[in-house]
Design a protein around this motif. Structure first.
Motif, PDB file in Angstrom:
ATOM      1  N   LEU A   1      -3.534  -4.812  -0.493  1.00 31.63           N
ATOM      2  CA  LEU A   1      -3.587  -4.190   0.833  1.00 31.63           C
ATOM      3  C   LEU A   1      -2.812  -2.877   0.931  1.00 31.63           C
ATOM      4  N   THR A   2      -1.533  -2.916   0.589  1.00 30.45           N
ATOM      5  CA  THR A   2      -0.712  -1.717   0.800  1.00 30.45           C
ATOM      6  C   THR A   2      -1.180  -0.569  -0.095  1.00 30.45           C
ATOM      7  N   VAL A   3      -1.667  -0.907  -1.279  1.00 28.78           N
ATOM      8  CA  VAL A   3      -2.225   0.121  -2.158  1.00 28.78           C
ATOM      9  C   VAL A   3      -3.431   0.773  -1.468  1.00 28.78           C
TER      10      VAL A   3
ATOM     11  N   SER B   1       5.555  -3.520   5.574  1.00 29.20           N
ATOM     12  CA  SER B   1       4.906  -2.778   4.498  1.00 29.20           C
ATOM     13  C   SER B   1       4.115  -1.593   5.060  1.00 29.20           C
ATOM     14  N   ASP B   2       3.463  -1.786   6.178  1.00 27.55           N
ATOM     15  CA  ASP B   2       2.699  -0.711   6.808  1.00 27.55           C
ATOM     16  C   ASP B   2       3.623   0.418   7.251  1.00 27.55           C
ATOM     17  N   ARG B   3       4.760   0.041   7.795  1.00 27.31           N
ATOM     18  CA  ARG B   3       5.733   1.063   8.215  1.00 27.31           C
ATOM     19  C   ARG B   3       6.239   1.848   7.019  1.00 27.31           C
TER      20      ARG B   3
ATOM     21  N   THR C   1      -6.836 -10.559   1.313  1.00 25.97           N
ATOM     22  CA  THR C   1      -7.805 -11.660   1.343  1.00 25.97           C
ATOM     23  C   THR C   1      -7.148 -13.023   1.150  1.00 25.97           C
ATOM     24  N   TYR C   2      -5.810 -13.033   1.080  1.00 23.27           N
ATOM     25  CA  TYR C   2      -5.168 -14.330   0.807  1.00 23.27           C
ATOM     26  C   TYR C   2      -4.792 -15.071   2.083  1.00 23.27           C
ATOM     27  N   LYS C   3      -4.952 -14.434   3.253  1.00 27.26           N
ATOM     28  CA  LYS C   3      -4.604 -15.107   4.508  1.00 27.26           C
ATOM     29  C   LYS C   3      -5.814 -15.939   4.953  1.00 27.26           C
ATOM     30  N   TYR C   4      -6.432 -15.588   6.074  1.00 31.95           N
ATOM     31  CA  TYR C   4      -7.545 -16.430   6.554  1.00 31.95           C
ATOM     32  C   TYR C   4      -8.711 -16.495   5.562  1.00 31.95           C
TER      33      TYR C   4
END
Ligand code: PLP
Length: 420
Positions: free
Chosen positions: A106-108, A136-138, A243-246
């Motif tokens: 995600l962050t990448v 991480s977004d911040r 993709t590892y959450k819901y």
């Protein structure tokens, strides 16, 4: 829905649940006493689909027997393995297949998107984020601001909250854009806030931001597989998610990115390129100059790690079969029932910060413990409830419609009442 407090209500709801069989497609962790845990942590790591190991084995076997030829001759050839996953994810997002790819983490992906879609000019260089964005977004956004020579203290605008409130109001976001939009290059929000569980009105925010000339991106980590979206129609510029959450893709599994069709053929858009984003027809001619694949795949950098795609494939097949519309319908009932039962415990003991309006939330409820929160959380764990704790006083619980039941919600509320 008229919920009722007794256990029989939960039993009736489970009996009439058209998705009840799906639980048996997942591996549910067991508590010490041998019973299955009440797993309300799908917003952090989704459960393992039973088919995941077979899909992984298949790749290992193809590697064993075909080695390099597996790229083209594997039972599901590795060259195209990710393509179907992009198409399936696109359906969950209300996007066109061209607009979606799975890649990296995600962050990448957020960094890659910021490279292309954060294009500051001397007068329009600011980025707007929510006040309590995921760290991480911040970090990613602040580092990009600095990379472009800006000071986050000036160039990062955090959406203010009204005094004493924890939820953002669409009208306040609109007012802020109206007032300051001319200096904002990018609006970058979570589709669903990870802490409160609030779903942003993505359509309305995108419209307001575009009216002021801002680009709009969403982090959908907590939205994908949780709420229904129409990213294409809403004209969102870009989005990223894990993709590892819901989505139950497995720990650290491959993430995804959405780039709106309007950019699909803007081949000279600045980007950080790699050979896997290069046009497929000429990729292996190894040309000196980069020619991007039209659409989101043009942002791919490296060749795909195939193994982590296997569990994701297993889960997306299940999503496809169950259907997002049905999942969402059950989710509204399941979370509504949880809210009903928690409210009966009494606000002086537990309160809920997640919006009451079911259109402004997904699976998750964030419960504020009024006393000894950490001790309550620990005891819930000892009784086989898996949720998660967020400082200073919040327990997040997210019943997932694919594998959680009304009986589990009932049992959880019973335990919580006993412990607070
Ligand atoms: C889970 C989550 C992340 C995690 O980022 P990774 O790059 O996958 O480690 C980032 N942002 C948000 C909003 C999240 O919910």
């Amino acid at each position: 829905m008229d919920y009722r407090p007794g256990k029989d209500f939960a039993q009736e709801m489970d009996a009439g649940d058209p998705l009840r069989e799906y639980r048996s497609r997942f591996l549910v962790p067991k508590h010490q006493n041998g019973d299955e845990c009440i797993y309300f942590c799908g917003n952090s790591l989704g459960l393992q689909p039973k088919t995941a190991s077979r899909y992984v084995e298949e790749i290992l076997k193809d590697w064993e027997t075909l080695a390099v030829e597996g790229h083209f001759r594997a039972s599901r050839p590795w060259m195209a393995y990710h393509e179907r996953l992009g198409e399936q994810t696109a359906r969950l997002l209300g996007a066109k297949p061209l607009e979606v790819t799975v890649m990296n983490t995600l962050t990448v992906n957020l960094h890659l998107m910021l490279v292309s879609f954060y294009r500051p000019t001397p007068h329009r260089y600011k980025i707007l984020m929510e006040a309590n964005a995921f760290p991480s977004d911040r970090y990613a956004v602040k580092s990009q601001l600095r990379f472009h020579g800006y000071d986050p203290a000036d160039a990062l605008i955090e959406l203010p909250l009204r005094r004493g409130e924890v939820l953002h109001r669409s009208e306040d976001i609109e007012a802020l854009l109206e007032a300051e939009g001319g200096t904002i290059a990018l609006v970058m929000l979570g589709g669903v806030n990870y802490y409160t569980g609030q779903v942003f009105d993505m359509e309305r925010i995108t419209r307001a931001a575009h009216a002021r000339g801002c680009t709009v991106g969403f982090d959908l980590a907590h939205a994908v597989g949780n709420v229904e979206m129409k990213l294409h129609d809403w004209k969102v510029d870009f989005a990223v998610w894990c993709t590892y959450k819901y989505l139950n893709g497995g720990p650290g599994s491959t993430a995804g990115a959405f780039v709106h069709e309007k950019y699909a053929h803007t081949l000279n858009l600045p980007r950080f390129a790699g050979w896997w984003g290069h046009e497929k027809a000429t990729r292996f001619l190894m040309p000196a100059d980069f020619l991007p694949i039209p659409g989101a795949e043009g942002w791919q950098v490296s060749n795909q790690p195939i193994l982590p795609l296997a569990p994701l494939r297993a889960s997306l097949d299940i999503f496809e079969e169950a259907g997002m519309e049905k999942l969402r319908r059950k989710s509204r009932l399941l979370t509504g029932y949880l809210e009903f039962l928690v409210e009966r415990i009494g606000e002086e003991r537990v309160s809920i910060i997640t919006p009451r309006d079911e259109n402004q939330r997904g699976c998750q409820l964030s419960l504020v413990m009024k006393r000894d929160g950490q001790a309550v959380f620990k005891k819930l764990g000892e009784r086989g409830v898996i949720g998660d704790w967020r400082e200073p006083d919040v327990i997040r619980v997210a019943p997932a419609p694919l594998y959680n039941s009304f009986a589990e919600v009932f049992r959880f509320a019973e335990l919580l009442e006993e412990l607070v």
